[in-house]
Enzyme design. Structure first.
Site, PDB file in Angstrom:
ATOM      1  N   ARG A 102      -5.288  -8.697  -8.874  1.00  0.00           N
ATOM      2  CA  ARG A 102      -6.322  -9.637  -9.305  1.00  0.00           C
ATOM      3  C   ARG A 102      -6.996  -9.058 -10.533  1.00  0.00           C
ATOM      4  O   ARG A 102      -7.381  -7.880 -10.535  1.00  0.00           O
ATOM      5  CB  ARG A 102      -7.327  -9.792  -8.161  1.00  0.00           C
ATOM      6  CG  ARG A 102      -8.273 -10.924  -8.319  1.00  0.00           C
ATOM      7  CD  ARG A 102      -9.162 -11.042  -7.105  1.00  0.00           C
ATOM      8  NE  ARG A 102     -10.354 -11.792  -7.452  1.00  0.00           N
ATOM      9  CZ  ARG A 102     -10.410 -13.113  -7.503  1.00  0.00           C
ATOM     10  NH1 ARG A 102      -9.367 -13.825  -7.196  1.00  0.00           N
ATOM     11  NH2 ARG A 102     -11.522 -13.717  -7.859  1.00  0.00           N
ATOM     12  N   GLY A 150       0.788  -1.238   0.000  1.00  0.00           N
ATOM     13  CA  GLY A 150       0.000   0.000   0.000  1.00  0.00           C
ATOM     14  C   GLY A 150       0.812   1.275   0.000  1.00  0.00           C
ATOM     15  O   GLY A 150       0.307   2.330   0.402  1.00  0.00           O
ATOM     16  N   SER A 151       2.059   1.221  -0.479  1.00  0.00           N
ATOM     17  CA  SER A 151       2.858   2.458  -0.448  1.00  0.00           C
ATOM     18  C   SER A 151       2.308   3.499  -1.433  1.00  0.00           C
ATOM     19  O   SER A 151       2.394   4.705  -1.169  1.00  0.00           O
ATOM     20  CB  SER A 151       4.331   2.165  -0.714  1.00  0.00           C
ATOM     21  OG  SER A 151       4.543   1.763  -2.042  1.00  0.00           O
ATOM     22  N   ASN A 152       1.730   3.062  -2.539  1.00  0.00           N
ATOM     23  CA  ASN A 152       1.111   4.033  -3.461  1.00  0.00           C
ATOM     24  C   ASN A 152      -0.148   4.638  -2.843  1.00  0.00           C
ATOM     25  O   ASN A 152      -0.398   5.839  -2.990  1.00  0.00           O
ATOM     26  CB  ASN A 152       0.790   3.374  -4.805  1.00  0.00           C
ATOM     27  CG  ASN A 152       2.001   3.341  -5.706  1.00  0.00           C
ATOM     28  OD1 ASN A 152       2.412   4.366  -6.238  1.00  0.00           O
ATOM     29  ND2 ASN A 152       2.603   2.164  -5.841  1.00  0.00           N
ATOM     30  N   LEU A 158      -9.692  -8.009 -13.019  1.00  0.00           N
ATOM     31  CA  LEU A 158     -11.097  -7.637 -12.819  1.00  0.00           C
ATOM     32  C   LEU A 158     -11.903  -8.043 -14.056  1.00  0.00           C
ATOM     33  O   LEU A 158     -11.412  -7.974 -15.183  1.00  0.00           O
ATOM     34  CB  LEU A 158     -11.194  -6.130 -12.570  1.00  0.00           C
ATOM     35  CG  LEU A 158     -10.579  -5.682 -11.233  1.00  0.00           C
ATOM     36  CD1 LEU A 158     -10.296  -4.196 -11.239  1.00  0.00           C
ATOM     37  CD2 LEU A 158     -11.482  -6.065 -10.065  1.00  0.00           C
ATOM     38  N   HIS A 174       1.265   0.888 -13.223  1.00  0.00           N
ATOM     39  CA  HIS A 174       2.044  -0.293 -13.598  1.00  0.00           C
ATOM     40  C   HIS A 174       3.529   0.092 -13.589  1.00  0.00           C
ATOM     41  O   HIS A 174       3.892   1.162 -14.088  1.00  0.00           O
ATOM     42  CB  HIS A 174       1.626  -0.781 -14.991  1.00  0.00           C
ATOM     43  CG  HIS A 174       2.379  -1.994 -15.423  1.00  0.00           C
ATOM     44  ND1 HIS A 174       2.078  -3.260 -14.948  1.00  0.00           N
ATOM     45  CD2 HIS A 174       3.435  -2.148 -16.257  1.00  0.00           C
ATOM     46  CE1 HIS A 174       2.924  -4.122 -15.478  1.00  0.00           C
ATOM     47  NE2 HIS A 174       3.758  -3.486 -16.268  1.00  0.00           N
ATOM     48  N   GLU A 209       6.769   6.216  -8.789  1.00  0.00           N
ATOM     49  CA  GLU A 209       5.323   5.972  -8.661  1.00  0.00           C
ATOM     50  C   GLU A 209       4.702   6.880  -7.603  1.00  0.00           C
ATOM     51  O   GLU A 209       3.599   7.398  -7.788  1.00  0.00           O
ATOM     52  CB  GLU A 209       5.060   4.515  -8.274  1.00  0.00           C
ATOM     53  CG  GLU A 209       5.375   3.516  -9.362  1.00  0.00           C
ATOM     54  CD  GLU A 209       4.983   2.098  -8.972  1.00  0.00           C
ATOM     55  OE1 GLU A 209       4.434   1.408  -9.818  1.00  0.00           O
ATOM     56  OE2 GLU A 209       5.223   1.682  -7.823  1.00  0.00           O
ATOM     57  N   ASN A 241      -5.092   2.622 -12.975  1.00  0.00           N
ATOM     58  CA  ASN A 241      -4.123   1.670 -12.432  1.00  0.00           C
ATOM     59  C   ASN A 241      -2.724   2.245 -12.608  1.00  0.00           C
ATOM     60  O   ASN A 241      -2.489   3.082 -13.494  1.00  0.00           O
ATOM     61  CB  ASN A 241      -4.221   0.342 -13.199  1.00  0.00           C
ATOM     62  CG  ASN A 241      -3.263  -0.707 -12.676  1.00  0.00           C
ATOM     63  OD1 ASN A 241      -3.136  -0.904 -11.462  1.00  0.00           O
ATOM     64  ND2 ASN A 241      -2.564  -1.386 -13.574  1.00  0.00           N
ATOM     65  N   ASP A 280      -3.244  -4.136 -18.529  1.00  0.00           N
ATOM     66  CA  ASP A 280      -2.152  -3.175 -18.729  1.00  0.00           C
ATOM     67  C   ASP A 280      -2.146  -2.552 -20.131  1.00  0.00           C
ATOM     68  O   ASP A 280      -1.081  -2.205 -20.663  1.00  0.00           O
ATOM     69  CB  ASP A 280      -0.783  -3.840 -18.458  1.00  0.00           C
ATOM     70  CG  ASP A 280      -0.655  -4.343 -17.032  1.00  0.00           C
ATOM     71  OD1 ASP A 280      -1.275  -3.734 -16.132  1.00  0.00           O
ATOM     72  OD2 ASP A 280       0.049  -5.338 -16.804  1.00  0.00           O
TER      73      ASP A 280
END
Ligand code: GRF
Length: 214
Positions: free
Chosen positions: A94, A12-14, A96, A112, A177, A110, A148
């Site tokens: 995961r 969860g650093s982002n 979706l 990446h 990021e 998202n 992606d």
């Protein structure tokens, strides 16, 4: 107020970078919910520490197509309950379903850890090093059905050194990021991001970390 939901499976650093930027008033939004599919993941503790409602919806063992559909439908309902403006995937590991992606189309982003379209999928840093790339980076994109491959909103690049290991490169990309994602979420919250077909226009001056050295 612009409402964000964050989905993550890992440290969860982002999420933390986005939450901190919200806290500093840099993103005109509030995080109204954090969703996690992995028990004990760091993102849950970070949400709790920030006083943000965190919800664990375990996905372990849910693999059959019908079960996956049900899982995604439940997740989508819980997110919709919060009336969110933007769903932020931050290390959500995961795939979706097409239904989920369609429901949040244009409101689902998202990050990446490569310069897409190079190196989609997993084991990115190993692949970048094995290929001999001299530059890598990260990409924030709208999510489409194909993994992606959605419209790119912004990218930041970092150098790749001979001495790099997958870990050292991952750390450098992570640093990029943590600047890029809050900046993009801010631009979306400000209404500065427009999707034109597959091309995204951002009506803002690019920050220094998005501008490669010339
Ligand atoms: C990041 O490298 C992101 O690019 C990828 O998953 C990782 C999540 O890291 N999608 P964290 O949980 O935000 O620390």
């Amino acid at each position: 107020m612009f409402r964000l939901a964050v989905l993550g499976s890992g440290t969860g650093s982002n999420y933390q970078a986005i939450q901190d930027a919200v806290g500093r008033g840099e993103i005109p939004a509030q995080v109204v919910g954090v969703f996690c599919n992995v028990a004990g993941a760091g993102i849950l503790a970070r949400a709790e520490a920030a006083g943000v409602p965190a919800r664990l919806i375990p996905s372990r063992g849910i693999a059959a197509p019908e079960a996956r559909q049900r899982y995604d439908a439940e997740l989508a309902e819980r997110i919709a309950d919060l009336e969110v403006d933007l769903v932020v995937l931050a290390g959500w590991m995961r795939l979706l379903s097409a239904e989920f992606v369609a429901r949040f189309s244009g409101r689902l982003v998202n990050i990446h850890p490569s310069l897409l379209p190079a190196f989609p999928g997993l084991r990115v840093h190993e692949s970048v090093l094995a290929y001999g790339c001299k530059v890598s980076g990260c990409t924030v994109h709208f999510v489409s059905e194909e993994m992606d491959a959605g419209p790119i909103i912004a990218q930041a690049c970092v150098p790749v050194f001979h001495s790099d290991t997958p870990e050292s490169l991952a750390n450098r990309v992570h640093g990029a990021e943590h600047k890029l994602y809050p900046w993009v979420v801010r631009q979306i919250a400000l209404g500065a991001v427009r999707l034109r077909g597959r091309v995204v226009e951002v009506d803002a001056e690019l920050p220094p970390f998005c501008v490669p050295a010339s």
